[in-house]
Motif scaffolding. Structure first.
Motif, PDB file in Angstrom:
ATOM      1  N   ASP A 100       8.918 -18.086 -29.171  1.00 56.78           N
ATOM      2  CA  ASP A 100       8.205 -19.142 -29.512  1.00 56.78           C
ATOM      3  C   ASP A 100       7.490 -19.890 -28.378  1.00 56.78           C
ATOM      4  O   ASP A 100       6.410 -20.553 -29.077  1.00 56.78           O
ATOM      5  CB  ASP A 100       9.535 -20.076 -29.815  1.00 56.78           C
TER       6      ASP A 100
ATOM      7  N   ARG B  94       3.508 -20.740 -28.919  1.00 60.94           N
ATOM      8  CA  ARG B  94       3.118 -22.167 -28.792  1.00 60.94           C
ATOM      9  C   ARG B  94       1.722 -22.099 -27.890  1.00 60.94           C
ATOM     10  O   ARG B  94       0.880 -22.883 -28.278  1.00 60.94           O
ATOM     11  CB  ARG B  94       4.231 -23.118 -28.244  1.00 60.94           C
TER      12      ARG B  94
ATOM     13  N   ARG C  87      13.521 -27.258 -27.897  1.00 62.97           N
ATOM     14  CA  ARG C  87      12.074 -27.210 -27.382  1.00 62.97           C
ATOM     15  C   ARG C  87      11.430 -28.311 -26.639  1.00 62.97           C
ATOM     16  O   ARG C  87      11.893 -29.387 -26.885  1.00 62.97           O
ATOM     17  CB  ARG C  87      11.195 -26.974 -28.802  1.00 62.97           C
TER      18      ARG C  87
END
Length: 336
Positions: free
Chosen positions: A7, A11, A164
């Protein structure tokens, strides 16, 4: 862990079109399918060909791209030559996600990812690190893409609490941090998820420890290492990979760098051996690297100190008591 890393890469790729991802047939296991669907022209599954994967990544980096190679620790061994000659010797900025690092349990004895620290430390000018939690993992991925030489971020099989981060922060290469649980009477130097596990058990047991997050294996935090040993407290290095060539070896190399006597410290780690198949819990107990083994040693060491005659704690040759004032590299629990 794999999803957290994937992830973070995704990003960053949204903002940097140079970022590509390569993997030798581990797209599903390393949670890269979402990246592949979102960026099909920037994702390369090279099949079961680790050597080709690494050389291809080196070629991409030489052409100005910023490749991320997701590869299991046990399979990275197959590409040692390519890492050394086609990436590191060329000083190419390839970021490696070393998945399944450490004991892998049910994956089988051939998949134990316990040797990568030792064999990667032999390669000049590389960065080798491991985050203690999901927050630090995201920051280390961000930091690795800022680096101009190969970076290896290792992470274990399994899960961790994840959240996150809104803003990713750079972690300065080679820096460690520490956390005090109570008034430190001993020091434990460890890494990865063990940092918080040791802290929690110290709280439960009421054990006074300085727990060091040795998040970089190469380069190590030389200033902090010397500061820690100058405190005159018993030091234990707790590593869940092979100790020969691992963190304890890196610390010993640092202390011997200037020809000074190396102070004594205790090492709990895996032996110089092939580790058989089994659950992680059972293997850790069998090989003597469980939290219980660590704290049994700490308690025995504490009892030994308490039986000594009153007076200053003996200090090993070459180690000088600290003034108690934190040095410039001391941690305070912050991530960077």
């Amino acid at each position: 862990w794999s999803l957290i890393i994937a992830d973070a890469v995704s990003r960053l790729a949204a903002k940097d079109p140079r970022i590509t991802v390569l993997t030798p047939a581990m797209a599903n296991g390393s949670k890269l399918l979402q990246f592949a669907a979102k960026y099909p022209d920037r994702f390369f599954d090279c099949g079961i060909a680790e050597e080709h994967t690494v050389t291809a990544a080196g070629g991409m980096a030489a052409g100005g791209l910023r490749p991320f190679v997701s590869i299991y620790s046990s399979f990275l061994q197959r590409a040692y030559d390519q890492v050394l000659h086609d990436v590191a010797r060329q000083h190419l900025p390839v970021v490696f996600g070393v998945d399944r690092a450490g004991l892998v349990g049910e994956d089988g004895d051939t998949h134990q990812g316990i040797y990568d620290i030792a064999f990667l430390r032999t390669i000049p000018d590389v960065v080798i690190c491991q985050p203690k939690d999901a927050q630090e993992a995201q920051d280390l991925v961000y930091s690795a893409f800022l680096h101009s030489d190969p970076c290896f971020i290792r992470y274990p099989r399994g899960t961790t609490a994840a959240k996150r981060k809104d803003v990713l922060e750079e972690i300065r290469t080679g820096t460690w941090t520490w956390f005090d649980e109570g008034t430190p009477e001993q020091i434990v130097i460890t890494y990865g998820p063990e940092v918080d596990r040791v802290r929690e058990k110290a709280k439960v047991n009421g054990t006074g420890l300085r727990v060091v997050n040795a998040r970089f294996f190469k380069p190590v935090d030389e200033a902090m290492i010397r500061e820690l040993f100058a405190m005159g407290l018993p030091v234990t290095v707790f590593e869940t990979d092979v100790s020969q060539g691992g963190l304890s070896s890196a610390i010993r190399d640092c202390l011997a760098k200037n020809g000074d006597p190396v102070p004594a410290f205790h090492v709990i780690g895996l032996p110089d051996a092939f580790i058989p198949h089994g659950s992680v819990r059972a293997l850790r107990k069998e090989e003597g690297i469980s939290l219980e083994d660590l704290f049994d040693w700490i308690e025995r060491k504490s009892g030994s100190d308490n039986r000594q005659a009153e007076g200053p704690r003996p200090v090993d040759a070459g180690v000088h008591p600290s003034s108690g004032e934190p040095g410039p590299s001391s941690g305070n629990g912050s991530l960077s």
